[in-house]
Design a protein around this motif. Structure first.
Motif, PDB file in Angstrom:
ATOM      1  N   VAL A 139     -34.301  -1.354  27.331  1.00 45.56           N
ATOM      2  CA  VAL A 139     -34.133  -1.147  28.778  1.00 45.56           C
ATOM      3  C   VAL A 139     -33.908  -2.468  29.514  1.00 45.56           C
ATOM      4  CG1 VAL A 139     -35.313   1.082  28.836  1.00 45.56           C
ATOM      5  CG2 VAL A 139     -36.647  -0.995  29.233  1.00 45.56           C
ATOM      6  N   ARG A 140     -34.537  -3.522  29.044  1.00 46.42           N
ATOM      7  CA  ARG A 140     -34.296  -4.833  29.664  1.00 46.42           C
ATOM      8  C   ARG A 140     -32.832  -5.239  29.526  1.00 46.42           C
ATOM      9  NH1 ARG A 140     -39.426  -6.718  26.973  1.00 46.42           N
ATOM     10  NH2 ARG A 140     -41.004  -6.627  28.606  1.00 46.42           N
ATOM     11  N   ARG A 141     -32.266  -5.033  28.315  1.00 45.79           N
ATOM     12  CA  ARG A 141     -30.854  -5.394  28.071  1.00 45.79           C
ATOM     13  C   ARG A 141     -29.912  -4.705  29.044  1.00 45.79           C
ATOM     14  NH1 ARG A 141     -32.059  -5.460  22.467  1.00 45.79           N
ATOM     15  NH2 ARG A 141     -31.651  -3.256  22.263  1.00 45.79           N
ATOM     16  N   LEU A 142     -30.271  -3.488  29.461  1.00 48.37           N
ATOM     17  CA  LEU A 142     -29.378  -2.715  30.323  1.00 48.37           C
ATOM     18  C   LEU A 142     -29.727  -2.826  31.809  1.00 48.37           C
ATOM     19  CD1 LEU A 142     -28.839   0.294  27.968  1.00 48.37           C
ATOM     20  CD2 LEU A 142     -27.148  -1.374  28.690  1.00 48.37           C
ATOM     21  N   GLY A 143     -30.661  -3.696  32.154  1.00 44.97           N
ATOM     22  CA  GLY A 143     -30.920  -3.988  33.560  1.00 44.97           C
ATOM     23  C   GLY A 143     -31.962  -3.128  34.252  1.00 44.97           C
ATOM     24  N   PHE A 144     -32.767  -2.390  33.505  1.00 46.64           N
ATOM     25  CA  PHE A 144     -33.858  -1.631  34.122  1.00 46.64           C
ATOM     26  C   PHE A 144     -34.871  -2.613  34.689  1.00 46.64           C
ATOM     27  CE2 PHE A 144     -31.974   1.579  31.597  1.00 46.64           C
ATOM     28  CZ  PHE A 144     -32.527   2.821  31.877  1.00 46.64           C
ATOM     29  N   ARG A 145     -35.595  -2.196  35.725  1.00 47.84           N
ATOM     30  CA  ARG A 145     -36.651  -3.033  36.284  1.00 47.84           C
ATOM     31  C   ARG A 145     -38.015  -2.409  35.982  1.00 47.84           C
ATOM     32  NH1 ARG A 145     -34.851  -1.590  42.070  1.00 47.84           N
ATOM     33  NH2 ARG A 145     -35.737   0.478  42.232  1.00 47.84           N
ATOM     34  N   TYR A 146     -38.985  -3.271  35.765  1.00 44.08           N
ATOM     35  CA  TYR A 146     -40.359  -2.863  35.516  1.00 44.08           C
ATOM     36  C   TYR A 146     -40.986  -2.427  36.834  1.00 44.08           C
ATOM     37  CZ  TYR A 146     -45.342  -3.364  34.507  1.00 44.08           C
ATOM     38  OH  TYR A 146     -46.683  -3.146  34.373  1.00 44.08           O
ATOM     39  N   GLU A 147     -41.657  -1.272  36.832  1.00 42.24           N
ATOM     40  CA  GLU A 147     -42.253  -0.759  38.071  1.00 42.24           C
ATOM     41  C   GLU A 147     -43.753  -0.520  37.989  1.00 42.24           C
ATOM     42  OE1 GLU A 147     -39.847   2.610  39.248  1.00 42.24           O
ATOM     43  OE2 GLU A 147     -38.498   1.241  40.308  1.00 42.24           O
ATOM     44  N   GLY A 148     -44.364  -0.779  36.839  1.00 41.75           N
ATOM     45  CA  GLY A 148     -45.809  -0.622  36.749  1.00 41.75           C
ATOM     46  C   GLY A 148     -46.231   0.179  35.526  1.00 41.75           C
ATOM     47  N   VAL A 149     -47.521   0.489  35.485  1.00 41.04           N
ATOM     48  CA  VAL A 149     -48.110   1.220  34.366  1.00 41.04           C
ATOM     49  C   VAL A 149     -48.683   2.532  34.859  1.00 41.04           C
ATOM     50  CG1 VAL A 149     -49.939   1.196  32.609  1.00 41.04           C
ATOM     51  CG2 VAL A 149     -48.640  -0.884  33.096  1.00 41.04           C
ATOM     52  N   SER A 150     -48.460   3.583  34.081  1.00 40.75           N
ATOM     53  CA  SER A 150     -49.065   4.884  34.346  1.00 40.75           C
ATOM     54  C   SER A 150     -50.085   5.137  33.231  1.00 40.75           C
ATOM     55  CB  SER A 150     -48.015   5.992  34.344  1.00 40.75           C
ATOM     56  OG  SER A 150     -47.116   5.814  35.401  1.00 40.75           O
ATOM     57  N   PRO A 151     -51.383   5.036  33.556  1.00 41.99           N
ATOM     58  CA  PRO A 151     -52.402   5.273  32.536  1.00 41.99           C
ATOM     59  C   PRO A 151     -52.379   6.722  32.053  1.00 41.99           C
ATOM     60  CG  PRO A 151     -53.334   4.155  34.442  1.00 41.99           C
ATOM     61  CD  PRO A 151     -51.955   4.612  34.827  1.00 41.99           C
ATOM     62  N   GLU A 152     -52.558   6.891  30.752  1.00 44.89           N
ATOM     63  CA  GLU A 152     -52.671   8.217  30.141  1.00 44.89           C
ATOM     64  C   GLU A 152     -51.568   9.171  30.593  1.00 44.89           C
ATOM     65  OE1 GLU A 152     -56.638   9.777  30.478  1.00 44.89           O
ATOM     66  OE2 GLU A 152     -57.530   7.836  30.015  1.00 44.89           O
ATOM     67  N   LEU A 153     -50.328   8.722  30.547  1.00 43.72           N
ATOM     68  CA  LEU A 153     -49.202   9.494  31.073  1.00 43.72           C
ATOM     69  C   LEU A 153     -48.773  10.643  30.172  1.00 43.72           C
ATOM     70  CD1 LEU A 153     -46.993   9.754  33.294  1.00 43.72           C
ATOM     71  CD2 LEU A 153     -45.576   8.304  31.838  1.00 43.72           C
ATOM     72  N   LEU A 154     -48.615  10.369  28.867  1.00 40.00           N
ATOM     73  CA  LEU A 154     -48.091  11.385  27.953  1.00 40.00           C
ATOM     74  C   LEU A 154     -49.013  11.543  26.747  1.00 40.00           C
ATOM     75  CD1 LEU A 154     -44.315  10.388  27.907  1.00 40.00           C
ATOM     76  CD2 LEU A 154     -45.338  12.319  29.093  1.00 40.00           C
ATOM     77  N   PHE A 155     -49.104  12.785  26.253  1.00 40.75           N
ATOM     78  CA  PHE A 155     -49.899  13.087  25.071  1.00 40.75           C
ATOM     79  C   PHE A 155     -49.030  12.917  23.834  1.00 40.75           C
ATOM     80  CE2 PHE A 155     -52.094  15.860  22.029  1.00 40.75           C
ATOM     81  CZ  PHE A 155     -53.403  15.417  22.196  1.00 40.75           C
ATOM     82  N   ILE A 156     -49.283  11.850  23.077  1.00 38.96           N
ATOM     83  CA  ILE A 156     -48.474  11.516  21.911  1.00 38.96           C
ATOM     84  C   ILE A 156     -49.397  11.105  20.772  1.00 38.96           C
ATOM     85  CG2 ILE A 156     -46.733   9.924  20.982  1.00 38.96           C
ATOM     86  CD1 ILE A 156     -45.616   9.705  23.823  1.00 38.96           C
TER      87      ILE A 156
END
Length: 186
Positions: A139-156
């Motif tokens: 995602v960095r290579r394609l120019g996405f920006r970091y927007e923060g952290v979502s704790p416990e977002l997805l069950f994996i």
């Protein structure tokens, strides 16, 4: 600006892809663990594919190597929301036989172009586990920006996992397509 890939193309995932998809998932189990869990049986594949029956709500696209037709990976545009939001989330996975050759970078560039120019979305998000360094580099290579952290977002992999949120907008990508008709005028 989104690059113009030349080595890959995209096509929608379909019923006829089941056997090849399941074979690639088996071959890629180590690559995907613990970051994601993909369908591993015909029944799971059918359920997965059913999520993409309405292309206005979600799409699953295969990344194909032009030269050989090999499936290098898949990229999902999930949860398309129109109106004032004009947004969706991305999910993606490379497949082991062709991983590490830049095909997913090119495939994701094509998906960004598709999402911003054809679907006329304004924003795409990718939620990535903090230790998934390959995905973060992508995602960095394609120019996405970091927007923060979502704790416990997805069950994996049996637990709720924290995820970093990364996003890109059509403006950031240099796309100038007309707004989708569902965008209010004010």
């Amino acid at each position: 600006m989104i690059p113009h890939p030349r080595r890959v193309t995209l096509r929608r995932l379909g019923d006829d892809d089941q056997d090849e998809f399941l074979r690639l998932v088996r071959l890629s189990a180590e690559l995907h663990h613990p970051w994601m869990s993909l369908p591993a049986t015909p029944a799971e594949f059918r359920d997965f594919l059913h999520r993409f029956t309405d292309p206005e709500a979600a799409q699953s696209l295969l990344v194909l190597v032009r030269e050989t037709g090999a499936v290098a990976g898949m990229i999902n545009i999930n949860g398309i929301v129109r109106g004032r939001f004009q947004s969706a989330s991305l999910g993606y996975a490379a497949f082991a036989p062709t991983a590490g050759r830049g095909y997913m970078t090119e495939g994701l560039a094509l998906v960004l172009r598709h999402a911003f120019e054809r679907l006329r979305l304004h924003r795409l998000e990718a939620q990535i586990q903090p230790d998934n360094h390959a995905s973060l580099k992508l995602v960095r290579r394609l120019g996405f920006r970091y927007e923060g952290v979502s704790p416990e977002l997805l069950f994996i992999d049996g637990a709720w996992r924290d995820h970093e949120r990364w996003a890109i907008t059509s403006t950031m990508a240099g796309c100038t397509a007309a707004p989708h008709p569902t965008l209010p005028t004010r």
